[in-house]
Enzyme design. Structure first.
Site: not given
Length: 737
Positions: A95-97, A530, A312, A93, A314, A49, A117, A268
């Site tokens: 945030h699939n998983h 990307g 992580e 970006e 936020q 990642h 970002d 960030d």
């Protein structure tokens, strides 16, 4: 409980996502056995990642420069010049998983991360977009995931106060175990107010900004770099929790300290949190970084150095500050009710040193953490070429009227109004064109400039032929921007694929990137930012290869834009671009015939470029009253969408008697647009373009309350609208029962 003196065993190394040879590489780099905190740091920096170890070799071939590009890949967001001293910053970006494990929080923190970002660059966000892919509607988890993800996107964007103006939603069984949530944000700024993450100066204070650090999201980046199995639910603690109201405060405070000249560099805290942000800032500036974690604001007692470095949580940022501005910057953050803490300094040592409770927890070479990350040239095989389907191989199983209604009411092609009406797409007051068209448009400040934004991909094309599918995704994005009258200026991408350690998956990635690169270069549409998301698979079942393309276009005057709605009774309908009736890998073949086979339509980039210029010129000169590009479902679906949008029907003539009618109406040949105009202008346009060797054909007239296709019973607007608007609300209503 682990501590910094925990023995580093092979099992612990494996649990951190490092392969034995990668661990040995790290040990050789530092010349000793690492501490637990150091192991955590390298596991974050060297996972897929963050390091792009499977992809960055191939990403080097993408075109990233252009006449408007200010900052390309490598910063928090790409930045392009939009004239008059203004720039646009944007990025996409995934945030699939996290969104599969916990859909609401996974989606909210995906939106929050991409917004940071953009405003970390000094740009105020003005629009959000998203591209969503879910499993088959009958799968037991699909309704829950759709509901949670949509609510999460709306909950964060609406509360933060930025309009969500465009996106796409699709369904396919290959996403049953691994959904996709791709979020894109767009912001604007004065050119001189853009900030980067490159630290400068020795002894400069490093400041922690925003919310407190907790234990949420630890190992989030590592989790995003691994495929799922039946125990994926156990990874729920690695999903972060978002607070959009805190992020709104962080936005305003950050832009205020930037305007006051307090900032040297800013980053960030996204994937891998404090670790990645601190390392990147120092390494980019050829500086060392020393952090004292005793000063980090924590919301949970007893947090270890390991936990703080990998959290992580936020709504956090890291800044290198002008020393004489510390008091002024602190006062601004206190005013906004946010934490402001000096937690370290830049050094001339090129070391990344972490201290906690008087003990050195990590002491690592800072540049090598990034520069020496593994880079793999993984084995890959090209996807076997599919046979080109002959039209005779596709027999129509039903009437064209029935087929059109089936397509309009299918999960992929139905109206997504149920989704976007949950998003505030009008907040800030600058949305000129709302969701539902080819591209959304937002005004730049008070105008007259505007930005057109869209995101596109056709996964079934990429599955069939990754190279052509990659080209088509860029070309489709290009067409959508041209169709509203904007000049496409740059793109961002989100490359979603399965396990790169499987040669066939790596082959999909390599060829799709090559296709994207070729199209971006030919269309003068550079890639400025990307994201790569790999290992999107569960129990060995990969997703459809889904390289989402997000594009930004510029309108010099937002009043000179086009929409797809039929406008006026008696307008002529013209088709620009030749129809050959291509049905391979088409929506018609999949939805109406139940077949997923055949090669996708080829993409001629020279013709795409030429037709885009023509369309933009017709819009700019006021020659056309409506424009719509042709994509999924071909001409039939495009005409139906224009009719429903304008509440006007049309009478269409058989302009190619040689083609089977289902191929004529539903073929997905590329580089095509439908436009409407006066009869006089239609004759002039058709003559002028035909003389220039461009296919342009009069095909019908706007009018009535039905769509009349030759040889078919008239299709009423109500029939089309009921099919198109009914499926998704009905599906979600069943979920609530």
């Amino acid at each position: 409980m682990f501590n910094n003196h925990t023995e580093i065993t092979p099992e612990l190394v494996k649990a951190h996502g490092l392969k034995p040879d990668e661990y040995e590489r790290f040990v050789a780099l530092i010349g000793r056995t690492p501490t637990l905190t150091e192991l955590g740091i390298v596991s974050a920096m060297w996972n897929e990642h963050c390091s792009y170890k499977s992809s960055r070799l191939h990403l080097k071939g993408l075109p990233t420069k252009g006449k408007r590009v200010v900052y390309g890949p490598g910063e928090n967001a790409g930045v392009v010049d939009i004239g008059d001293g203004m720039v646009c910053a944007f990025k996409m970006e995934s945030h699939n998983h996290p969104s599969y494990i916990e859909p609401y929080q996974g989606a909210t923190t995906g939106v929050g991360g991409i917004l940071r970002d953009v405003f970390t660059m000094g740009a105020r966000p003005v629009a959000c977009l998203n591209a969503l892919r879910f499993g088959e509607p009958d799968h037991p988890k699909t309704k829950h995931l759709v509901s949670g993800v949509v609510a999460g996107i709306g909950g964060y964007g609406n509360s933060f106060g930025v309009p969500t103006v465009a996106g796409s939603v699709g369904f396919h069984p290959r996403y049953n175990g691994n959904i996709l949530v791709n979020a894109m944000a767009v912001g604007i700024a004065k050119r001189e107010m853009i900030f980067t993450s490159q630290a400068s100066g020795v002894g400069m204070p490093i400041v922690y900004l925003g919310s407190k650090t907790g234990r949420d999201g630890i190992h989030g980046a590592t989790m995003a770099s691994a495929e799922f199995d039946d125990k994926s639910e156990e990874k729920r603690p690695t999903v972060q929790v978002g607070d959009p109201f805190a992020e709104k405060l962080l936005l305003e405070a950050s832009l205020e300290i930037m305007a006051k000249g307090c900032v040297i560099a800013i980053q960030d805290m996204g994937a891998a949190g404090l670790t990645c942000s601190a390392v990147e800032m120092g390494a980019k500036g050829d500086l060392g970084v020393e952090l004292d974690l005793d000063a980090v604001p924590c919301r949970e007692p007893g947090m270890t150095a390991y936990e703080m470095m990998l959290s992580e949580s936020q709504e956090r940022m890291l800044m290198v500050l002008h020393p004489h501005k510390e008091a002024e910057a602190r006062a601004i953050f206190v005013k906004w009710g946010l934490d402001f803490a000096v937690i370290g300094k830049t050094t001339n040592t090129l070391r990344f040193v972490i201290k906690h409770k008087g003990e050195v927890m990590a002491d690592l070479p800072i540049k090598e953490l990034g520069d020496e990350a593994p880079m793999y040239d993984r084995p890959w095989v090209e996807t076997p070429k599919r046979l080109v389907l002959r039209r005779a191989d596709v027999v129509a199983p039903m009437s064209n009227k029935e087929a059109l209604l089936k397509l309009l009411g299918s999960p992929d092609m139905c109206s997504k109004r149920w989704v976007w009406e949950q998003y505030d797409h009008l907040i800030l007051g600058n949305t000129v064109q709302q969701p539902g068209g080819d591209a959304a448009i937002v005004r730049v400040e008070n105008g007259p400039k505007g930005l057109a934004v869209t995101c596109d991909v056709t996964p079934r094309y990429v599955e069939a032929d990754p190279f052509e599918g990659g080209k088509q995704a860029v070309a489709e994005c290009w067409r959508n921007l041209c169709a509203v009258g904007s000049e496409p200026i740059a793109l961002t991408d989100n490359l979603n694929f399965g396990n790169p350690e499987r040669p066939e998956i790596m082959g999909q990635f390599v060829m799709a990137v090559r296709g994207i690169g070729e199209a971006a270069k030919k269309l003068e549409f550079p890639v400025v930012s990307g994201n790569v998301s790999l290992y999107n698979e569960t129990n060995g079942q990969g997703i459809l290869p889904t390289p989402t393309i997000g594009g930004v276009g510029l309108l010099e005057d937002v009043t000179q834009h086009a929409t797809l709605a039929f406008k006026k009774l008696g307008d002529a309908i013209l088709l620009l671009g030749e129809t050959k009736g291509w049905l391979g890998a088409s929506s018609y073949l999949a939805t109406v015939c139940g077949r997923e086979e055949g090669a996708p339509p080829p993409v001629d980039l020279d013709i795409e470029y030429q037709h885009g210029l023509i369309i933009r010129n017709l819009i700019r000169t006021g020659k056309v009253s409506a424009v719509h590009d042709l994509s999924d479902g071909g001409l039939g679906v495009a005409l139906a969408e224009m009719a429903m949008a304008g509440n006007l029907g049309a009478s269409i003539q058989d302009f190619d008697p040689e083609l089977p009618k289902h191929a004529l109406w539903f073929g997905e040949d590329q580089a095509r647009y439908v436009v409407t105009c006066t009869g006089k202008d239609a004759a002039e346009i058709e003559h002028h373009l035909t003389e220039a060797g461009v296919y342009a054909k009069f095909i019908g007239v706007v009018g009535g309350k039905t769509l009349e296709l030759p040889g078919e019973d008239p299709i009423s607007l109500d029939e089309m609208r009921n099919a198109h608007e009914g499926w998704l609300p009905g599906f979600m209503a069943q979920a609530a029962e």
